[in-house]
Motif scaffolding. Structure first.
Motif, PDB file in Angstrom:
ATOM      1  N   GLU A   1      -0.449   9.278   4.780  1.00 16.23           N
ATOM      2  CA  GLU A   1       0.150  10.299   5.620  1.00 16.23           C
ATOM      3  C   GLU A   1       0.502  11.509   4.778  1.00 16.23           C
ATOM      4  O   GLU A   1       0.688  11.421   3.575  1.00 16.23           O
ATOM      5  CB  GLU A   1       1.418   9.761   6.303  1.00 16.23           C
ATOM      6  N   GLY A   2       0.597  12.647   5.430  1.00 16.30           N
ATOM      7  CA  GLY A   2       0.984  13.858   4.731  1.00 16.30           C
ATOM      8  C   GLY A   2      -0.108  14.905   4.771  1.00 16.30           C
ATOM      9  O   GLY A   2      -1.285  14.622   5.004  1.00 16.30           O
ATOM     10  N   LYS A   3       0.276  16.137   4.488  1.00 18.19           N
ATOM     11  CA  LYS A   3      -0.640  17.259   4.509  1.00 18.19           C
ATOM     12  C   LYS A   3      -1.728  17.116   3.453  1.00 18.19           C
ATOM     13  O   LYS A   3      -1.464  16.901   2.292  1.00 18.19           O
ATOM     14  CB  LYS A   3       0.139  18.558   4.265  1.00 18.19           C
TER      15      LYS A   3
ATOM     16  N   PRO B   1       0.811  -1.221   0.000  1.00 15.03           N
ATOM     17  CA  PRO B   1       0.000   0.000   0.000  1.00 15.03           C
ATOM     18  C   PRO B   1       0.842   1.268   0.000  1.00 15.03           C
ATOM     19  O   PRO B   1       0.493   2.253  -0.660  1.00 15.03           O
ATOM     20  CB  PRO B   1      -0.822  -0.138   1.291  1.00 15.03           C
ATOM     21  N   GLU B   2       1.943   1.257   0.739  1.00 17.67           N
ATOM     22  CA  GLU B   2       2.795   2.438   0.801  1.00 17.67           C
ATOM     23  C   GLU B   2       3.443   2.724  -0.560  1.00 17.67           C
ATOM     24  O   GLU B   2       3.479   3.881  -1.006  1.00 17.67           O
ATOM     25  CB  GLU B   2       3.887   2.245   1.869  1.00 17.67           C
ATOM     26  N   ASP B   3       3.944   1.656  -1.224  1.00 21.47           N
ATOM     27  CA  ASP B   3       4.535   1.845  -2.550  1.00 21.47           C
ATOM     28  C   ASP B   3       3.483   2.286  -3.558  1.00 21.47           C
ATOM     29  O   ASP B   3       3.753   3.132  -4.423  1.00 21.47           O
ATOM     30  CB  ASP B   3       5.192   0.546  -3.027  1.00 21.47           C
ATOM     31  N   PHE B   4       2.301   1.722  -3.453  1.00 27.36           N
ATOM     32  CA  PHE B   4       1.221   2.104  -4.355  1.00 27.36           C
ATOM     33  C   PHE B   4       0.896   3.591  -4.209  1.00 27.36           C
ATOM     34  O   PHE B   4       0.750   4.312  -5.209  1.00 27.36           O
ATOM     35  CB  PHE B   4      -0.021   1.258  -4.063  1.00 27.36           C
ATOM     36  N   TYR B   5       0.789   4.055  -2.996  1.00 24.90           N
ATOM     37  CA  TYR B   5       0.445   5.459  -2.752  1.00 24.90           C
ATOM     38  C   TYR B   5       1.549   6.386  -3.261  1.00 24.90           C
ATOM     39  O   TYR B   5       1.274   7.437  -3.847  1.00 24.90           O
ATOM     40  CB  TYR B   5       0.206   5.676  -1.266  1.00 24.90           C
TER      41      TYR B   5
END
Length: 494
Positions: free
Chosen positions: A242-244, A154-158
């Motif tokens: 995560e992130g703004k 999921p992190e790589d996908f995002y």
């Protein structure tokens, strides 16, 4: 084999050239964007659609791809495979990011497959066929296809989705399609993708990026979701980016009427990846291909096959709009009940058809032979005003053909000559040879249709003026087939 599948289109061109494949065949494959993975898995039935001859297909198999599995023991045999890594090209270092260009030059399609490669019991039947099918169709439509594999986290996908979005922002590509084939479900009322680590990634994240593309670049966008939409069981966690501003991607605070989203099933249902033979559903599915023109029985899921065959038809002025409506109609006919969000805004969301970008258009000179039947001798008609009549005919055949679906068209040369061959009594057949230069070779059929209409109007106009055409030549005055005919043929290559 794995190294060959990793080659981009440039790498495949170099490899096939080194293996002795004829240059025109190599260029044909390169023009259609075939990379190593697509070429290795393609059957002749699919390559035939890009005008590849069967003998050339056999040569590619015998000299280039088959030896990768069963190399010859004779070191002088030209089929002995070379190091595929030698042909990866300047941007083929192994990962997808390095193989992609810095900017896109054509419409882009992101094809995501998610089939749990390390969990065989959970793999979806026909998913691989669906992915191969849609990639081939998209490449034939001149899309730049970006495939994402089945081992994404999921992190790589995002992260990759953000990079994909940034790249799309750099140029005016006009059209972006996203296809998802794999496992899915709903969590807190949100549709999403379920990755191999049992993490639910909301589909809204992808939708949000497409909405922003439309807002900032006026890019037309569509998302096709071939996955289940039932509530997910326990043990599946939700992915939170995560992130703004990242939480906006999960909410409902942005406008969603600018992106078409098509689901393979209704909310709360599971998608169908195959029908068991002998069942009522399978019988209805087989009957669908007998009743609906344009559909063909091929490997794949019901939704995947219909999606592929309908999108492949890009020949009419409203091909894309018609394809979306036919996908809904065909799947509803077999009780799949697909759901298309924002279908009421279809005309404003998507273009009428997929236009070939300027960078990929191929000019072609086409010679048109127009045959006219008259009772007036050629010499009598042109003896006094040949130049004026010649200009009038040229004007009639030039007006209205300056622009077609994909590019411009111009009349470059015209010559009139009598055939001297009498069919009905006392009638003479004339022939006009007219050369047109079209900016995109795909407009050839449109040119023929437009000229057929123009020639008939030209005949009617001259009849009304009492000129050289005579209705008595044709048994039926309303039927002009006996007085005018038109043939479209390739420019002779002497």
């Amino acid at each position: 084999v794995s190294e060959f599948k990793g080659l981009n289109a440039d790498g495949v061109r170099e490899y096939l050239s080194a293996k002795g494949i004829e240059q025109h065949v190599v260029e044909l494959l390169h023009e259609n964007g075939l990379d190593g993975d697509s070429l290795y898995n393609a059957k002749y039935k699919t390559l035939k659609e890009i005008d590849l001859k069967f003998n050339d297909y056999v040569k590619i198999r015998n000299n280039a791809t088959d030896p990768l599995i069963k190399p010859s023991n004779n070191p002088t045999d030209p089929r002995v495979p070379m190091e595929v890594s030698d042909f990866k090209g300047p941007n083929a270092d192994g990962d997808q990011k390095s193989r992609e260009p810095e900017t896109f030059r054509s419409p882009v399609a992101l094809v995501i497959s998610n089939n749990y490669p390390d969990k065989k019991a959970l793999q979806l039947r026909n998913l691989r066929h669906d992915v191969d099918n849609i990639k081939h169709v998209l490449k034939s439509l001149r899309f730049h296809v970006v495939p994402w594999g089945e081992d994404e986290t999921p992190e790589d996908f995002y992260r990759k989705l953000g990079e994909f979005y940034d790249k799309c922002l750099k140029t005016d590509i006009g059209l972006v399609f996203v296809f998802y084939y794999g496992h899915g479900g709903r969590s807190d009322g949100r549709d999403g993708m379920i990755f191999n680590n049992l993490t639910h990634v909301p589909l809204r994240i992808v939708e949000h990026k497409l909405v922003l593309l439309n807002q900032h670049r006026h890019t037309k966008c569509a998302l096709f979701f071939n996955a289940c939409r039932n509530d997910i069981p326990g043990g599946v966690t939700d992915f939170r980016p995560e992130g703004k501003g990242s939480m906006l991607e999960l909410g409902d605070t942005y406008s969603q009427d600018k992106v078409l989203v098509m689901y393979a099933c209704c909310s709360g249902k599971t998608t169908t990846y195959h029908f068991y033979e002998g069942t009522d559903s399978h019988a209805r599915f087989q009957g669908l291909f007998l009743q609906r023109e344009g559909l063909a029985v091929e490997p794949g899921s019901p939704f995947g096959i219909v999606l592929k065959t309908r999108l492949r038809d890009n020949v009419s002025s409203y091909a894309l709009h018609n394809a979306i409506r036919l996908i809904i109609q065909d799947t509803n006919h077999i009780n799949l009940r697909v759901e298309a969000k924002n279908i009421q805004h279809l005309e404003s969301i998507l273009p009428a058809f997929v236009r070939i970008p300027k960078a990929l258009r191929q000019r072609e000179t086409v010679q048109v032979a127009i045959f006219l039947l008259t009772k007036v001798p050629y010499t009598d008609m042109f003896k006094n005003n040949f130049d004026e009549e010649h200009k009038a005919i040229r004007k009639d055949l030039a007006v209205g053909v300056k622009r077609f679906r994909h590019g411009k068209c111009s009349l470059t040369k015209m010559q009139a000559c009598p055939e001297g061959w009498r069919r009905p009594p006392e009638s003479l057949e004339w022939k006009l040879l007219v050369d047109y230069e079209i900016e995109a070779k795909e407009d050839k059929e449109d040119l023929k249709k437009k000229l057929e209409s123009k020639v008939k109007r030209y005949v009617r106009k001259n009849e009304q003026m009492g000129c050289f055409f005579d209705n008595s030549i044709s048994p039926n005055p309303e039927n002009l087939e006996g007085m005018a005919d038109i043939y479209l043929r390739d420019w002779p290559r002497f």
